[in-house]
Structures are given as C-alpha cells and as structure tokens.
Design a protein around this motif. Structure first.
Motif, PDB file in Angstrom:
ATOM      1  N   SER A  76       0.807  -1.224   0.000  1.00 34.11           N
ATOM      2  CA  SER A  76       0.000   0.000   0.000  1.00 34.11           C
ATOM      3  C   SER A  76       0.838   1.270   0.000  1.00 34.11           C
ATOM      4  O   SER A  76       0.306   2.357  -0.194  1.00 34.11           O
ATOM      5  N   ALA A  98      -4.385  -9.183  -3.826  1.00 34.68           N
ATOM      6  CA  ALA A  98      -5.565  -8.703  -4.551  1.00 34.68           C
ATOM      7  C   ALA A  98      -6.796  -8.700  -3.650  1.00 34.68           C
ATOM      8  O   ALA A  98      -7.635  -7.784  -3.713  1.00 34.68           O
ATOM      9  N   ALA A 101      -7.082  -5.582  -1.625  1.00 35.68           N
ATOM     10  CA  ALA A 101      -7.254  -4.332  -2.383  1.00 35.68           C
ATOM     11  C   ALA A 101      -6.357  -3.227  -1.840  1.00 35.68           C
ATOM     12  O   ALA A 101      -6.740  -2.051  -1.786  1.00 35.68           O
ATOM     13  N   SER A 102      -5.147  -3.596  -1.443  1.00 37.98           N
ATOM     14  CA  SER A 102      -4.246  -2.633  -0.821  1.00 37.98           C
ATOM     15  C   SER A 102      -3.446  -1.816  -1.833  1.00 37.98           C
ATOM     16  O   SER A 102      -2.939  -0.742  -1.492  1.00 37.98           O
ATOM     17  N   LEU A 127      -6.965  -4.866 -10.904  1.00 35.29           N
ATOM     18  CA  LEU A 127      -7.174  -3.752  -9.973  1.00 35.29           C
ATOM     19  C   LEU A 127      -6.458  -2.486 -10.413  1.00 35.29           C
ATOM     20  O   LEU A 127      -6.440  -1.494  -9.678  1.00 35.29           O
TER      21      LEU A 127
END
Length: 313
Positions: A76, A98, A101-102, A127
C-alpha cells in the motif's frame, strides 16, 4: 513524473524512469539485492517484508533505512512493488494481495520469477496495476557480490504492452543490466534453459571435484595442502582454469568447443572412465554416461561409441 503519469495516454516518451518509492516482498537474496541496486540509482525503498531471522538481518544490512512491515502494508505504500518470492509462492501471494485491495491503481508490480510471465499477476492487473516480469539471469548467494553482479547480468522481461516493456527496459538499464524480451508463452522454456545450464553445471562440477579428490588424496607433495572435503582445495584449483576455459570456449565457439575422448570417438578411454568412476560412485558414473551420450550426439560421434554409452548393462 509519477507512476500514474507513466501510463497516461498510452505512451512512454521519456526513457528515464521516475524516482519511485519501492516496496519489496520479501527480503530474500534477490529482493534485497534489487532493492540495494535501485537505491544506488536514486529510488527509495520505503518498505519490505521479512519473516525469517535471516531475511530480517539481510534487510537490516542491505536496506538499513527501510521499514520492515507485513506484505499488505508494503504493497500500500509504494509506486513500484517487487514480488521476489519463490515461484511456488507467487500465485498465492498475488491472490492474497488482490483480496486486500491494498494496491493503488497505477502501481507497477514486478515479479522476479523466471518461470512465470505476467499472467500470474492478473488479479492485481485487474485492480489497475501495471504488470511486469523482470527476471535476473543470475544466481544469488546472499553476499555482497550479488548487487554488483546485477550490473553485468541479463534480465528476462515480459510485459503486457509496449508501455510496459519501456518501463521494464528503463529500470533494468538504469541498474546496469541488459534487458532481453521474453514472450509470455516461452517463459517456461526460458527458465528451463537457464536452470539446465546453471544448476546442472553445479552438479557436474561437484561430481568432477569428488572424483578428483579421490584421485589426488594421499599423494600430496611435501608442503602441499592435504586433499580433503573442504571446498576451495587442491582439486578445485586443478579444475578451475580448465573449467573456466571450457566455459569460455563453449560460449564463444558452441559445439566446436567439444574436446576429449568423446569428441575423438575414443571408445577405450570412455569405457575406462565409466569403470573407474563406477568404482568411486556408481551414480557419478551414471552422470558421466548421460552427459557423454549427449556430447556424442551433439558431436555426431561414431555410432559404436554411442552404443557403448547407451548400454546400461
């Protein structure tokens, strides 16, 4: 220039990559060597993951200003995420990242697996990540020479489009390496060729050293180092210039570099080799037989010699 600007408009006009914030999963031999190489040219490794005591020590030594964080937090915080994990762990890692969702859209995600292309990164590509496979064709020991060796290495690169190839090429060139394009569908063959050459070379040299130690042990000259099982001894010194010359000749001259009894079709010498090596270790003799057969096939040797080598009785 930011990582999002790299893909804007579908073009990449500036060959020099931006100064990127880099995250590494994980702090193994390959990941820390790449991180150190990238920091040498101005990128900033802001975070890496390290689980084992060895990887923590390696991160502290090679990347002393880098935070050690869980993989999801590493992902992130960066613009360039390097996934330097074993091939068998890569797919699970990608799926796990995935699911969190970082990653921010536009993050450049690089894995260092030789056997995989970019298909394995699809969950992250979906993503908004920019997927790259950048594999250094080099063996890593975990010592200081790893970083310097990158500057003389080739890197097999695979990308989704020309923009991706431009990014991968720029990153490799920046740390002094030579990028080589590898199509997605031939990544397994590319990896097999490298493994066959590098891994089996180690096996070949190990067997040759073992046989030579037996041949030389007990007859050392006065003042000469005793022949024992410690690496870097007399047997290795005898073989080193011969093996170096053979490797150089093979890379520069191809099959024409083959010399010795197999290339000459000397059946008696080959039969003797098989006998004496078998007395040392039958498995060592089996390895000699297999490699001699392949050498004979490449050299177009006498069919009678090939018949001897094919005979397993």
């Amino acid at each position: 220039m930011t990582s999002s600007e790299i893909t804007r408009g579908g073009s990449f006009s500036d060959p020099a990559p931006a100064r990127l914030t880099v995250g590494i999963v994980s702090a193994g031999r390959v990941g820390t060597a790449l991180g150190a190489a990238l920091e040498r040219v101005g990128h900033l490794v802001v975070a890496c993951s390290a689980v084992s005591e060895a990887s923590v020590r390696r991160a502290e030594q090679r990347l002393p200003d880098t935070q050690i964080l869980p993989a999801v937090d590493v992902a992130s915080r960066c613009e360039l995420l390097i996934l330097a994990v074993p091939d068998s762990e890569l797919a699970d890692l990608v799926r796990g990242l995935a699911a969190t969702a970082s990653l921010r859209p536009g993050t450049i995600v690089v894995h260092t697996s030789g056997a995989n292309g970019i298909a394995v990164l699809e969950p992250l590509t979906a993503l908004g990540a920019v997927p790259l496979a950048i594999h250094p064709a080099m063996t890593f020991t975990g010592h200081d020479e790893d970083v310097s060796r990158l500057a003389s290495s080739c890197f097999g690169i695979t990308a989704d489009d020309e923009v991706g190839y431009a990014i991968a090429q720029a990153l490799v060139l920046e740390i002094g390496g030579e990028p080589v394009r590898v199509r997605e569908e031939v990544r397994p063959l590319y990896h097999a060729a490298l493994a066959h050459g590098s891994n089996h070379l180690v096996t070949l040299v190990t067997d040759a050293v073992a046989a030579l130690r037996v041949a030389l042990s007990g007859d050392e000259l006065f003042g000469q180092q005793a022949v024992d099982a410690a690496p870097g001894g007399v047997a290795e010194r005898v073989l080193a210039p011969l093996l170096s010359a053979a490797l150089d000749n093979a890379l520069r001259r191809g099959p024409a570099a083959l010399t010795g009894p197999v290339a000459r079709g000397d059946r008696a010498a080959v039969a003797t080799h098989l006998r004496v090596l078998g007395e040392v270790d039958p498995q060592l003799a089996a390895g000699y037989r297999a490699l001699s057969l392949r050498s004979a096939q490449i050299a177009g040797a006498d069919p009678a010699l090939i018949e001897i080598l094919e005979d397993q009785s």
